[in-house]
Design a protein around this motif. Sequence first.
Motif, PDB file in Angstrom:
ATOM      1  N   MET A   1       1.094  -1.038   0.270  1.00  0.00           N
ATOM      2  CA  MET A   1       0.309  -0.453   0.485  1.00  0.00           C
ATOM      3  C   MET A   1       0.890   1.394  -0.369  1.00  0.00           C
ATOM      4  O   MET A   1       2.240   0.717   0.821  1.00  0.00           O
ATOM      5  N   VAL A   2       0.171   2.409  -0.599  1.00  0.00           N
ATOM      6  CA  VAL A   2       1.434   3.746  -0.960  1.00  0.00           C
ATOM      7  C   VAL A   2      -0.202   4.219  -0.100  1.00  0.00           C
ATOM      8  O   VAL A   2      -1.407   4.208  -0.825  1.00  0.00           O
ATOM      9  N   TYR A   3       1.162   5.441   0.537  1.00  0.00           N
ATOM     10  CA  TYR A   3      -0.461   7.207   0.853  1.00  0.00           C
ATOM     11  C   TYR A   3       0.287   8.375   0.470  1.00  0.00           C
ATOM     12  O   TYR A   3       1.955   8.112   0.207  1.00  0.00           O
ATOM     13  N   ARG A  33      -3.467   4.112  -2.406  1.00  0.00           N
ATOM     14  CA  ARG A  33      -3.619   3.707  -2.965  1.00  0.00           C
ATOM     15  C   ARG A  33      -2.641   1.905  -3.361  1.00  0.00           C
ATOM     16  O   ARG A  33      -1.743   1.438  -2.186  1.00  0.00           O
ATOM     17  N   PRO A  34      -3.336   0.620  -3.879  1.00  0.00           N
ATOM     18  CA  PRO A  34      -2.612  -0.665  -3.497  1.00  0.00           C
ATOM     19  C   PRO A  34      -2.211  -0.587  -3.896  1.00  0.00           C
ATOM     20  O   PRO A  34      -1.436   0.085  -5.725  1.00  0.00           O
ATOM     21  N   VAL A  35      -1.280  -1.659  -3.676  1.00  0.00           N
ATOM     22  CA  VAL A  35       0.441  -1.813  -5.212  1.00  0.00           C
ATOM     23  C   VAL A  35       0.317  -3.541  -5.028  1.00  0.00           C
ATOM     24  O   VAL A  35       0.330  -4.481  -3.912  1.00  0.00           O
ATOM     25  N   ILE A  49       5.026  16.671  -3.175  1.00  0.00           N
ATOM     26  CA  ILE A  49       4.474  15.604  -2.273  1.00  0.00           C
ATOM     27  C   ILE A  49       5.544  14.676  -0.976  1.00  0.00           C
ATOM     28  O   ILE A  49       6.312  14.581  -1.697  1.00  0.00           O
ATOM     29  N   GLN A  50       4.508  13.887  -0.266  1.00  0.00           N
ATOM     30  CA  GLN A  50       4.983  12.942   0.484  1.00  0.00           C
ATOM     31  C   GLN A  50       4.436  11.571  -0.129  1.00  0.00           C
ATOM     32  O   GLN A  50       3.384  11.448  -0.276  1.00  0.00           O
ATOM     33  N   VAL A  51       5.841   9.877   0.211  1.00  0.00           N
ATOM     34  CA  VAL A  51       5.005   8.805  -0.568  1.00  0.00           C
ATOM     35  C   VAL A  51       6.021   8.336   0.486  1.00  0.00           C
ATOM     36  O   VAL A  51       6.412   7.584   0.891  1.00  0.00           O
ATOM     37  N   MET A  52       4.482   7.863   1.223  1.00  0.00           N
ATOM     38  CA  MET A  52       5.282   6.713   2.336  1.00  0.00           C
ATOM     39  C   MET A  52       4.384   5.041   1.579  1.00  0.00           C
ATOM     40  O   MET A  52       3.542   5.239   1.421  1.00  0.00           O
ATOM     41  N   PHE A  53       5.721   4.101   1.972  1.00  0.00           N
ATOM     42  CA  PHE A  53       5.196   3.021   1.629  1.00  0.00           C
ATOM     43  C   PHE A  53       5.206   1.862   2.673  1.00  0.00           C
ATOM     44  O   PHE A  53       6.232   1.971   3.950  1.00  0.00           O
ATOM     45  N   TYR A  54       3.840   1.073   2.761  1.00  0.00           N
ATOM     46  CA  TYR A  54       3.474   0.105   3.788  1.00  0.00           C
ATOM     47  C   TYR A  54       2.842  -1.209   3.701  1.00  0.00           C
ATOM     48  O   TYR A  54       2.288  -1.246   2.501  1.00  0.00           O
ATOM     49  N   SER A  55       4.301  -2.144   4.012  1.00  0.00           N
ATOM     50  CA  SER A  55       4.101  -2.681   3.821  1.00  0.00           C
ATOM     51  C   SER A  55       3.433  -3.854   4.981  1.00  0.00           C
ATOM     52  O   SER A  55       4.232  -4.230   5.851  1.00  0.00           O
ATOM     53  N   MET A  56       2.474  -4.915   4.461  1.00  0.00           N
ATOM     54  CA  MET A  56       1.623  -5.296   4.891  1.00  0.00           C
ATOM     55  C   MET A  56       2.261  -6.302   5.512  1.00  0.00           C
ATOM     56  O   MET A  56       1.653  -7.899   6.451  1.00  0.00           O
ATOM     57  N   GLY A  57       3.741  -6.866   5.608  1.00  0.00           N
ATOM     58  CA  GLY A  57       3.599  -8.464   5.962  1.00  0.00           C
ATOM     59  C   GLY A  57       3.490  -9.309   4.686  1.00  0.00           C
ATOM     60  O   GLY A  57       2.815  -9.898   4.010  1.00  0.00           O
ATOM     61  N   ALA A  58       4.100 -10.674   5.220  1.00  0.00           N
ATOM     62  CA  ALA A  58       3.920 -11.974   4.537  1.00  0.00           C
ATOM     63  C   ALA A  58       3.216 -12.975   5.154  1.00  0.00           C
ATOM     64  O   ALA A  58       3.831 -13.330   6.619  1.00  0.00           O
ATOM     65  N   MET A  69       7.770   2.181   5.388  1.00  0.00           N
ATOM     66  CA  MET A  69       9.218   3.518   4.711  1.00  0.00           C
ATOM     67  C   MET A  69       8.851   4.465   4.016  1.00  0.00           C
ATOM     68  O   MET A  69       8.040   5.209   3.540  1.00  0.00           O
ATOM     69  N   ASN A  70       9.259   5.579   4.207  1.00  0.00           N
ATOM     70  CA  ASN A  70       9.671   6.955   3.259  1.00  0.00           C
ATOM     71  C   ASN A  70      10.468   5.947   1.793  1.00  0.00           C
ATOM     72  O   ASN A  70      10.740   5.965   1.806  1.00  0.00           O
ATOM     73  N   VAL A  71       9.521   7.163   0.698  1.00  0.00           N
ATOM     74  CA  VAL A  71       9.913   6.609  -0.286  1.00  0.00           C
ATOM     75  C   VAL A  71      10.830   7.910  -0.995  1.00  0.00           C
ATOM     76  O   VAL A  71       9.916   8.937  -0.874  1.00  0.00           O
ATOM     77  N   PRO A  72      12.505   8.219  -1.686  1.00  0.00           N
ATOM     78  CA  PRO A  72      12.944   9.327  -1.900  1.00  0.00           C
ATOM     79  C   PRO A  72      12.131   9.984  -3.332  1.00  0.00           C
ATOM     80  O   PRO A  72      12.204   9.186  -3.776  1.00  0.00           O
ATOM     81  N   ASP A  73      12.660  11.048  -2.886  1.00  0.00           N
ATOM     82  CA  ASP A  73      11.896  10.791  -4.868  1.00  0.00           C
ATOM     83  C   ASP A  73      13.303  11.574  -5.606  1.00  0.00           C
ATOM     84  O   ASP A  73      13.963  11.323  -5.209  1.00  0.00           O
ATOM     85  N   VAL A  74      13.090  11.811  -7.009  1.00  0.00           N
ATOM     86  CA  VAL A  74      13.839  11.244  -7.306  1.00  0.00           C
ATOM     87  C   VAL A  74      14.961  12.902  -7.834  1.00  0.00           C
ATOM     88  O   VAL A  74      16.183  12.679  -7.626  1.00  0.00           O
TER      89      VAL A  74
END
Length: 327
Positions: A1-3, A33-35, A49-58, A69-74
């Motif tokens: 999931m990304v926020y 949004r889902p990934v 913008i700020q983009v965060m990635f949420y890993s729901m585990g496995a 986790m924070n996602v760095p921009d280009v």
Amino acid sequence: MVYITASQSTTVLYQLEEQPETVTLAGGSVLQRPVKPWIPVSISANVSIQVMFYSMGAAVPNSSHAFLMNVPDVASYCRMYSLNAQEGFENFALMVANTSETGAIILDNQPLRDVVWKRVPGTEFVWGMHPLGPAISSHAVEHPSSPFALLSVGTAAMDSYGIPGSCRKNVTFQCQTETSQINDKLEMCKDVFLQGSNSEFCSFVNSTLVSLETMCAQDRAVSLQEVACPFGPFLNSSTLSAGGKESKGEVASAVTFLLQSVELAALTAALKSPENRTQTMTTEFMAIEMLLIVPAAGPCDEVFRLRAQEETMDIHCDTVTRAPTEA
């Protein structure tokens, strides 16, 4: 999931595989949004913008926990990174690079091999992962000219982590690592890696130097405890173990190199905190006593005694005042 978080009215282009989607966000709003596993996503916007990635585990093959986790921009991509693999995790370096520049990425002074690069649709970038193994270790990843992204991720039973790699700057002068002993080791290992060979000794040297540079890159005063902490685990390295693959000469060189690195780190810490004339620190792995000496006018006849655990050392003040760096 990304926020995706917007601070003002923003137009966001979100692309999953070959399916672009344009969304308008109001200031202060968050878009979720889902990934999909192993499917890259590209996100762009007309303002920051700020983009965060949420890993729901496995759940399989090993149950792992979620992480955010924070996602760095280009624009924040870097040419040199350091990252640390964690003990007990399956550690990976995840990279995003320009399609035409992947061949020049270097891991621990060795060309990066065996990475399967996959296209990020709608961009000029590709992504790939490189395993780092389950043991604690430090690594340096760099490109001579092209910035790229590096994320450090790992999974374990009921645990996981994900963090952006630490961008390395040219801290050689701050760290005072331009010594003949260090340069000799680096030149020797550079030749080893260019020949396509593997060397536990050279990997040890590189990991030690990464820890030294990371510590010295601090733009604040650091304590002796902070100085010693990154180096302690190296004392349990198999490189320093008797009966390993390394020769006695390599083991001796590795120990000397580690002690020189700790010495340089302690010297840097002393020069950043001149108000602390004496500092003492003891950990499970080592003991350090540091004395800052201010040269006196005229002849110096004083003798200083340092103590660490059961060891003592007497130092005449002339030894210090005639040194290139007074400390």
